[in-house]
Design an enzyme around this catalytic site. Structure first.
Site, PDB file in Angstrom:
ATOM      1  N   ASP A 110       0.835  -1.209   0.000  1.00 53.07           N
ATOM      2  CA  ASP A 110       0.000   0.000   0.000  1.00 53.07           C
ATOM      3  C   ASP A 110       0.866   1.254   0.000  1.00 53.07           C
ATOM      4  O   ASP A 110       0.637   2.193  -0.773  1.00 53.07           O
ATOM      5  CB  ASP A 110      -0.898   0.027   1.242  1.00 53.07           C
ATOM      6  N   THR A 179      -6.847  -4.920   0.165  1.00 54.72           N
ATOM      7  CA  THR A 179      -5.673  -5.206   0.997  1.00 54.72           C
ATOM      8  C   THR A 179      -5.863  -6.490   1.805  1.00 54.72           C
ATOM      9  O   THR A 179      -4.916  -7.266   1.983  1.00 54.72           O
ATOM     10  CB  THR A 179      -5.375  -4.024   1.933  1.00 54.72           C
TER      11      THR A 179
END
EC number: 3.1.3.7
Length: 358
Positions: A110, A179
């Site tokens: 990320d 995620t």
């Protein structure tokens, strides 16, 4: 004696000197401001969700160029996402809890993807506002230059520049969608996304799948490299929903559309939008509708909204309201996304699903 017989009083001399100093100060301060801006010393954002607002005198930007940079940013971010996942060193941690009580996870994928995507767009378009999911740390600032080359596939579809005021533009970045699935090594759900909104309306979107290296892009009233499928089942649709609340939607869907309705649990909003389209990716499931019943962030959905809109589809709240991509970074009213269907008829047909998400 002054020239031409003009006598200057001490007060006149003082006024003249002050005026001269004022002019010099104005010129010099403007020069310094320009130099600070050039070298990035003018206060790059350190906030997590948003960069600085666009300057009122930011001129114009070309949406065709923004599309080219957005595609490049999504791919560059995807390279980081893939590299971190393949290294198997994710540095996973929790940013807190979602409204449903699950961990809101973050990884090195990320963070590194966000850095590449944000600074590529910010260097190319310094006067536009950029909203991104992850924290932008000024200490990690990079100058990532764009070579000003627009890919041939974009030039073929978008044949002329499209200028808009820079102050009307908001960019939404999702550097790693899905995620949770990324940490579980469920790679097919993972995407990187960029969206450009003009006056709050989504006008161009990019969804990139790092592990299959497929990229979908579209511009409203411009062109696209992706299309709708030839047919959709409106009577007994296949409905793609979040893995976390598939059971909740399934109960209502069966009551609304009948026992032949199929529920497809999936991760990532980008993946779910691609499920509605004609995508040449064998790992991509196919659906007729996308329903979401809980709170969701705008960087998760803006790119998909723009792509659907460009192709004649719709993404609204569950009550049928259009979504504005200005102001707050999330929406409360759930989502209904469709293409080549009577969207408002679907809105009327569905019960009040949004209340189920609370």
């Amino acid at each position: 004696m002054a020239p031409m017989g003009i006598r200057l009083s001490p007060l006149g001399v003082a006024v003249f000197c002050l005026l001269g100093l004022g002019v010099l100060y104005h010129l010099y301060s403007g020069f310094l401001a320009g130099r600070f801006s050039l070298f990035g010393l003018g206060g790059e954002p350190a906030g997590g969700a948003a960069g600085p607002p666009a300057a009122a005198d930011g001129g114009t930007v070309d949406l065709r160029e923004m599309l080219a940079v957005s595609v490049l940013a999504a791919v560059r971010g995807g390279d980081e996402v893939r590299r971190v996942r393949e290294s198997n060193v994710l540095h996973e941690k929790s940013k807190g809890k979602t409204r449903e009580g699950a961990d809101d996870k973050m990884t090195s994928g990320d963070v590194l993807s966000n850095r590449k995507m944000f600074y590529l767009l910010k260097t190319a378009f310094p006067s536009v506002q950029i909203n991104t999911e992850e924290h932008v740390d000024a200490a990690d600032q990079e100058v990532i230059l764009w070579d000003h080359k627009i890919p041939e596939d974009i030039l073929k579809e978008v044949t002329a520049p499209k200028e808009v005021p820079a102050e009307s533009v908001t960019v939404w970045i999702d550097p790693l969608d899905a995620t949770q699935e990324y940490t579980e090594d469920l790679r097919k759900y993972v995407t990187t996304m960029v969206c450009v909104a003009v006056n709050g309306k989504p006008v161009l979107g990019v969804i990139h799948k790092p592990f299959s290296e497929y990229t979908a892009w579209a511009m409203v009233d411009g062109g696209s490299n992706v299309k709708a499928r030839s047919s959709y089942n409106e009577k007994t649709p296949r409905i793609v929903v979040s893995r976390s609340h598939s059971g909740m939607v399934k109960q209502v869907a069966l009551q609304t559309f009948g026992n032949q309705t199929t529920i497809i649990p999936a991760g990532g909003a980008g993946y779910k939008v691609l499920a509605l389209l004609d995508v040449p990716d064998k790992s991509q499931e196919k659906a007729d509708l996308y329903i979401h019943v809980t709170y969701i962030k705008k960087w998760d959905i803006c790119a998909g909204n723009a792509i659907l809109k460009a192709l004649g589809g719709h993404m609204t709240t569950l009550s049928g309201e259009e979504i504005s991509y200005t102001g707050s970074d999330g929406i409360e009213g759930g989502l209904l996304a469709s293409i080549r269907m009577n969207h408002q008829a679907l809105v009327r047909k569905l019960p009040d699903l949004e209340k189920m998400g609370h």
